[in-house]
Motif scaffolding. Structure first.
Motif, short mmCIF file in Angstrom:
data_model
loop_
_atom_site.label_atom_id
_atom_site.label_comp_id
_atom_site.label_asym_id
_atom_site.label_seq_id
_atom_site.Cartn_x
_atom_site.Cartn_y
_atom_site.Cartn_z
N ALA A 79 0.84 -1.19 0.00
CA ALA A 79 0.00 0.00 0.00
C ALA A 79 0.88 1.24 0.00
N ILE A 80 0.38 2.30 -0.65
CA ILE A 80 1.06 3.59 -0.70
C ILE A 80 0.18 4.60 0.00
N SER A 81 0.76 5.37 0.89
CA SER A 81 -0.03 6.25 1.73
C SER A 81 -0.48 7.52 1.03
N SER A 82 0.30 8.03 0.05
CA SER A 82 -0.06 9.29 -0.59
C SER A 82 0.52 9.35 -1.99
N ASP A 83 0.02 10.31 -2.77
CA ASP A 83 0.53 10.51 -4.13
C ASP A 83 1.97 11.00 -4.13
N ILE A 84 2.39 11.63 -3.04
CA ILE A 84 3.77 12.11 -2.94
C ILE A 84 4.73 10.93 -2.98
N GLU A 85 4.35 9.85 -2.30
CA GLU A 85 5.19 8.65 -2.27
C GLU A 85 5.29 8.03 -3.66
N ILE A 86 4.22 8.16 -4.47
CA ILE A 86 4.23 7.60 -5.82
C ILE A 86 5.29 8.28 -6.67
N HIS A 87 5.44 9.59 -6.54
CA HIS A 87 6.40 10.33 -7.35
C HIS A 87 7.84 9.92 -7.07
#
Length: 410
Positions: free
Chosen positions: A364-372
């Motif tokens: 799981a990824i907590s936020s879109d910032i982590e995706i970048h």
């Protein structure tokens, strides 16, 4: 080709355990040879979700489970654990069924809110996978008992069990096909001239042409009650009568006019969901033909949207950025985000036993910032997806199928 989690042979992959076939059904040592008393003892050890799923396997099991005291006893245990009152009445069968269905949907929803998922992945095709479905434990690159393929100017249909071709349209019958959907016995192809062309899958004849848009039809959705939805490159969605071809309504985004790439219809709530080339997800109420909500969940195109037929809470979304997102159907809020292990390479090099099968993890990824912070090369685009109970099937890099199994958080 077999694996511990499923079986792929020809067109299918079965995530169920054990082999199916007439030989096992006829064996005196098969599950069907057990008495009702023995089956009840086995079923009594299952939880509510497993018991409801067993009731859907076949008519004898359904009759046994609902005619015995299994569900009533389980219902009493649940009620007694959740309430201090001991003076509780057992509901009628219809109410009890509804209770366990709602309980299964709640467990399904909660499983998508966990922190990880187990993923079984296969290299299933040599060509692009444009459509995948799940039905009774089977993963199909088509639907029902047939496999349907679409090229620029042909529809190809094969029987699932035999692999025998049952229909192939002739070259030049219609202009270039972009998208396709079907409800047996008719297939509908969205074309670049703005029309949706309806074919009889058994005669191969084009039975009617439905004029949808002045732009290419980029995505389609069909319903059992004779409606066809067609999205366009201009961002509009046309609703037409499937049998007559009459246009009933036209819908569009209130602020984002980018092209529509995917559509999904909910029979449970009469809502239509759409994904656009700019990463927006849209929701329209088909009783008013007005948008309920619109939200941008991704910076890139949304290739596929789907949800479990009887689920009115969650919506799975996948696209070019390779992130599997779970949205709230009623608000568009992103509930969770998942990504395949970033170190996974979809070329078979990660597999320890076979280049065709991998068992990997998703997190799981907590936020879109982590995706970048995850390199684009490590995020494999999701070209299509299908939702089952506590699991999702996705297609990646045009020829890989992944089965995600989610576990309810404790």
């Amino acid at each position: 080709m077999e694996s511990s989690s499923g079986k792929i042979a020809g067109f299918t992959a079965s995530p169920g355990s054990g082999k199916r076939g007439s030989s096992s059904a006829a064996s005196p040592f098969s599950i069907h040879s057990l008495s009702a008393d023995l089956l009840c003892i086995i079923f009594s050890r299952l939880d509510s979700l497993e018991l409801v799923r067993c009731a859907a396997v076949c008519k004898p099991w359904n009759k046994l489970i609902y005619s015995s005291t299994l569900l009533r006893d389980l219902y009493d245990k649940i009620r007694l654990c959740s309430s201090s009152s001991s003076n509780l009445s057992v509901p009628v069968e219809a109410s009890m069924k509804r209770y366990f269905e709602n309980l299964a949907m709640e467990q399904h929803r909660l499983s998508f809110l966990g922190s990880s998922a187990d993923v079984h992945q296969w290299r299933g095709h040599s060509l692009r996978i444009a459509l995948c479905r799940m039905k009774r434990g089977l993963i199909l690159s088509g639907a029902e008992d047939k496999i349907v393929g679409l090229t620029d100017s042909q529809i190809c249909i094969w029987a699932l069990k035999s692999g025998k071709g049952i229909f192939r349209s002739h070259e030049g019958i219609f202009t270039r096909g972009i998208c396709m959907g079907y409800i047996d016995p008719e297939a509908v192809v969205g074309c670049d001239d703005g029309s949706a062309r309806v074919f009889d899958m058994y005669s191969g004849r084009c039975t009617r042409i439905i004029r949808m848009h002045g732009a290419p039809v980029s995505c389609l959705a069909l319903t059992e009650d004779q409606l066809v939805f067609g999205g366009s490159n201009f961002g509009t969605v046309t609703v037409a009568d499937f049998s007559t071809g009459e246009q009933l309504a036209s819908m569009k985004s209130s602020f984002s006019h980018t092209g529509m790439k995917s559509l999904c219809f909910s029979t449970h709530s009469h809502l239509l969901y759409g994904g656009s080339t700019s990463g927006y997800v849209h929701c329209w109420d088909l009783r008013t033909f007005r948008p309920l909500w619109e939200t941008r969940v991704s910076p890139n195109v949304i290739y596929s949207i789907h949800h479990l037929a009887c689920d009115s809470s969650t919506l799975a979304v996948g696209g070019l950025d390779g992130i599997l997102r779970i949205l709230n159907q009623n608000t568009g809020e992103t509930l969770s985000r998942f990504i395949l292990n970033p170190s996974t390479k979809l070329d078979g090099s990660n597999s320890t036993s076979s280049p065709f099968k991998m068992n990997i993890k998703a997190k799981a990824i907590s936020s879109d910032i982590e995706i970048h912070n995850i390199p684009r090369s490590q995020r494999h685009p999701i070209t299509c997806l299908a939702v089952g109970l506590k699991k999702i099937v996705t297609a990646h890099n045009e020829k890989y199928l992944s089965l995600w199994r989610f576990h309810q958080s404790l």
